[in-house]
Scaffold this active site. Structure first.
Site, PDB file in Angstrom:
ATOM      1  CB  VAL A  89      16.035 -10.032 -89.749  1.00 28.14           C
ATOM      2  CG1 VAL A  89      16.518 -10.935 -90.871  1.00 28.14           C
ATOM      3  CG2 VAL A  89      16.980  -8.860 -89.557  1.00 28.14           C
ATOM      4  CB  ALA A 162      -1.703  -1.207 -90.935  1.00 26.63           C
ATOM      5  CB  CYS A 274       5.630  -1.140 -85.539  1.00 22.71           C
ATOM      6  SG  CYS A 274       6.086  -2.501 -86.619  1.00 22.71           S
ATOM      7  NE  ARG A 344       4.979  -9.203 -83.452  1.00 24.79           N
ATOM      8  CZ  ARG A 344       5.672  -9.087 -84.597  1.00 24.79           C
ATOM      9  NH1 ARG A 344       6.974  -9.245 -84.607  1.00 24.79           N
ATOM     10  NH2 ARG A 344       5.051  -8.809 -85.728  1.00 24.79           N
TER      11      ARG A 344
HETATM   12  N1  LIG Z   1       4.978  -6.228 -88.338  1.00 24.06           N
HETATM   13  C1  LIG Z   1       4.691  -5.113 -88.964  1.00 24.06           C
HETATM   14  O1  LIG Z   1       3.541  -4.736 -89.163  1.00 24.06           O
HETATM   15  C2  LIG Z   1       5.801  -4.233 -89.507  1.00 24.06           C
HETATM   16  C3  LIG Z   1       5.448  -3.113 -90.285  1.00 24.06           C
HETATM   17  C4  LIG Z   1       6.476  -2.325 -90.791  1.00 24.06           C
HETATM   18  C5  LIG Z   1       7.794  -2.649 -90.501  1.00 24.06           C
HETATM   19  N2  LIG Z   1       8.108  -3.725 -89.732  1.00 24.06           N
HETATM   20  C6  LIG Z   1       9.510  -4.011 -89.460  1.00 24.06           C
HETATM   21  O2  LIG Z   1       9.904  -5.180 -90.154  1.00 24.06           O
HETATM   22  C7  LIG Z   1      10.904  -5.884 -89.401  1.00 24.06           C
HETATM   23  C8  LIG Z   1      10.486  -7.321 -89.232  1.00 24.06           C
HETATM   24  O3  LIG Z   1       9.288  -7.345 -88.478  1.00 24.06           O
HETATM   25  P1  LIG Z   1       8.349  -8.610 -88.442  1.00 24.06           P
HETATM   26  O4  LIG Z   1       7.114  -8.193 -87.731  1.00 24.06           O
HETATM   27  O5  LIG Z   1       8.252  -9.215 -89.799  1.00 24.06           O
HETATM   28  O6  LIG Z   1       9.284  -9.583 -87.503  1.00 24.06           O
HETATM   29  P2  LIG Z   1       9.161 -11.154 -87.315  1.00 24.06           P
HETATM   30  O7  LIG Z   1       9.795 -11.449 -86.009  1.00 24.06           O
HETATM   31  O8  LIG Z   1       7.746 -11.609 -87.584  1.00 24.06           O
HETATM   32  O9  LIG Z   1      10.059 -11.768 -88.492  1.00 24.06           O
HETATM   33  C9  LIG Z   1      11.437 -11.652 -88.563  1.00 24.06           C
HETATM   34  C10 LIG Z   1      12.009 -12.958 -89.107  1.00 24.06           C
HETATM   35  O10 LIG Z   1      13.418 -12.793 -89.316  1.00 24.06           O
HETATM   36  C11 LIG Z   1      14.053 -14.032 -89.043  1.00 24.06           C
HETATM   37  N3  LIG Z   1      15.486 -13.836 -88.800  1.00 24.06           N
HETATM   38  C12 LIG Z   1      16.101 -13.211 -87.763  1.00 24.06           C
HETATM   39  N4  LIG Z   1      17.434 -13.237 -87.919  1.00 24.06           N
HETATM   40  C13 LIG Z   1      17.697 -13.874 -89.084  1.00 24.06           C
HETATM   41  C14 LIG Z   1      18.888 -14.203 -89.797  1.00 24.06           C
HETATM   42  N5  LIG Z   1      20.097 -13.853 -89.328  1.00 24.06           N
HETATM   43  N6  LIG Z   1      18.767 -14.866 -90.972  1.00 24.06           N
HETATM   44  C15 LIG Z   1      17.545 -15.219 -91.453  1.00 24.06           C
HETATM   45  N7  LIG Z   1      16.384 -14.922 -90.830  1.00 24.06           N
HETATM   46  C16 LIG Z   1      16.444 -14.264 -89.658  1.00 24.06           C
HETATM   47  C17 LIG Z   1      13.308 -14.560 -87.833  1.00 24.06           C
HETATM   48  O11 LIG Z   1      13.486 -15.955 -87.694  1.00 24.06           O
HETATM   49  C18 LIG Z   1      11.854 -14.151 -88.162  1.00 24.06           C
HETATM   50  O12 LIG Z   1      11.142 -15.198 -88.798  1.00 24.06           O
HETATM   51  C19 LIG Z   1      11.069  -5.102 -88.095  1.00 24.06           C
HETATM   52  O13 LIG Z   1      12.160  -4.229 -88.225  1.00 24.06           O
HETATM   53  C20 LIG Z   1       9.797  -4.308 -88.000  1.00 24.06           C
HETATM   54  O14 LIG Z   1       9.979  -3.116 -87.288  1.00 24.06           O
HETATM   55  C21 LIG Z   1       7.133  -4.534 -89.236  1.00 24.06           C
END
Ligand SMILES: NC(=O)c1ccc[n+]([C@@H]2O[C@H](COP(=O)([O-])OP(=O)(O)OC[C@H]3O[C@@H](n4cnc5c(N)ncnc54)[C@H](O)[C@@H]3O)[C@@H](O)[C@H]2O)c1
Length: 450
Positions: A89, A162, A274, A344
């Protein structure tokens, strides 16, 4: 322990990661759940209009969806079905109260931990996939195991992919990191998660550490990458002032094997969800532990990044005769980098806002991120969104190339020049166009670090 996997959070991380895990583990059922029903419907859409643009992703989803990959909103049912629960999440920067603007907002994570506890019908291994501050696992374990009927083991498995190359990064990772508690249960849980990746990742690339090292490594890795971008951008300004060429400097600096060539490209600054968030989180952690000089050091990386976008607008200002009001400027690219629709923290948004303050007539074009741009800049009136680059450039005084989309160098720049107001300026903030050719056509050209 059964082999099925649930991932809570169907975003940029949960979707692609689980798609690849399902592809490479055909004998496991993998279910991705989310509270956002619209997002889940998009993942399940018959015409595969999935919610994320990522090269190769749709092909993997076509291969595995319905075979052993499923998307659902039934969090309770799936948590009960699976013993391994990944949590991906969002953990955005907290914008209120203590640590505002720096700390991670852990409310979504905590809510997820509470629902796992509420729905669990047996012992669970909970895997942190989100990026979290070091020692979050301790807090999560405290919530999960407080007066619990079952036992919960929390592991950290941060994701290094990435955006833009997610599928390739997942299929051929430099390393997979899994941190677990140094207990018997911890080792068992760790082995269960190692097993998921060992289906395709060579064992020597699966690195295991204690939980705290794994949590902190993810923040450290992103801070190092962000720091390289800010370092080369700090050199870029000096190049502009002295006649040095930042691409030449970077090429030679990067030829040193101790330094290496990657992440040494001067440009508009880093974006994406990130880097800024994770560096700010590191700053907050340093401050919390009284390491104020370290906090200031990492804060410099963020400041340098912001400064880079301000510099772009300052340079435009001087190049366009110290007045931008009522001029038309077309931003070519809005995504924070090529091959993603993600906007973002994109530098293009900051530049668009700074230009709007100067009463510029801003037009935005982007092949994948136009809808996101429209949403992100909804509060700015008068911005025009145009999918066709040639139309976006018509009558413009300047083009500012913000994203290095691969087809931009192959556009018909003469045709673009002919349709613009003269003198026509191109500010190529990615240094990806052929400046000599543009000058020959008649453009005035600005680059970063030249
Ligand atoms: N985007 C990237 O490239 C990347 C790379 C490495 C790590 N991360 C990490 O991964 C995590 C997620 O990032 P993302 O880019 O996928 O975010 P995102 O916002 O695209 O996705 C997160 C999802 O979680 C869902 N969510 C939130 N609360 C919830 C709950 N209680 N129950 C069920 N679903 C829920 C949201 O509806 C959303 O769809 C972050 O901590 C980020 O730092 C992201």
């Amino acid at each position: 322990m059964n082999r099925d996997i649930v991932c809570i959070g169907a975003g940029y991380i949960g979707g692609p990661t689980m798609a690849v895990i399902a592809k490479m583990n055909p004998d496991r059922k993998v279910i991705v759940v989310d509270i956002n029903a619209e997002r889940i419907a998009a993942w399940n859409s018959e015409d595969y209009s999935i919610p994320i643009y990522e090269p190769g992703l749709v092909d993997v989803v076509k291969e595995v969806r319905g075979r052993n990959l499923f998307f659902s909103t039934d969090i309770k049912g799936t948590v009960q079905q699976c013993d391994i629960v990944f949590v991906g999440v969002n953990t955005p920067t907290k914008m209120f109260g203590r640590g505002s603007g720096r700390a991670s907002d852990l409310q979504y994570w905590e809510a997820t931990a509470r629902s796992i506890k509420e729905y669990a019908n047996g012992d669970k291994v909970v895997v942190e996939k989100s990026t979290l501050p070091v020692r979050t696992a301790a807090a999560m374990e405290a919530i999960l195991n407080d007066h619990a009927s079952y036992s919960f083991t929390v592991l950290s498995n941060p994701e290094f992919l990435a955006e833009g190359t997610a599928i390739k990064d997942l299929l051929e990772p430099d390393r997979v990191l899994i941190g677990g508690p140094e207990t018997e249960e911890g080792h068992r849980a760790l082995e269960a998660v190692v097993d998921v990746y060992a289906a395709w990742v060579p064992r020597e690339r699966i690195l295991t550490t204690n939980v705290w090292s794994a949590e902190l490594t993810k923040l450290a890795a992103n801070a190092f990458l962000a720091q390289r971008v800010s370092s080369i951008n700090a050199i870029a300004g000096l190049c502009e002032a002295t006649g040095a060429d930042v691409d030449e400097v970077a090429r030679v600096v990067g030829a040193d094997r101790r330094i290496g060539p990657k992440f040494l490209k001067a440009g508009p600054g880093f974006g994406g969800s990130c880097f800024k968030k994770d560096v700010l989180n590191l700053v907050y952690l340093c401050e919390t532990f009284g390491l104020h000089t370290a906090a200031e050091y990492w804060m410099g990386v963020i400041k340098m990044n912001q400064h880079q976008q301000e510099r772009i607008v300052s340079r435009l200002f001087s190049a366009m005769f110290n007045t931008l009001a009522n001029k038309k400027i077309a931003l070519f690219g809005f995504a924070f980098k090529a091959d993603t629709g993600d906007t973002r923290e994109t530098p293009a948004a900051t530049v668009a806002r700074l230009l709007a303050e100067e009463h510029v007539r801003v037009t935005v074009t982007d092949p994948k991120a136009l809808d996101n741009a429209r949403r992100d800049l909804a509060d700015l009136s008068g911005v025009v969104y145009e999918a066709d680059e040639y139309k976006a450039a018509e009558g413009a005084d300047a083009i500012v190339l913000m994203t290095d989309w691969r087809h931009y160098p192959t556009l018909d720049w003469r045709k673009i020049y002919d349709s613009m107001r003269k003198p026509a300026l191109v500010f190529d903030t990615r240094n990806c166009l052929d400046a000599a050719e543009l000058k020959q056509i008649g453009f005035r050209v600005l680059n970063v670090g030249k």
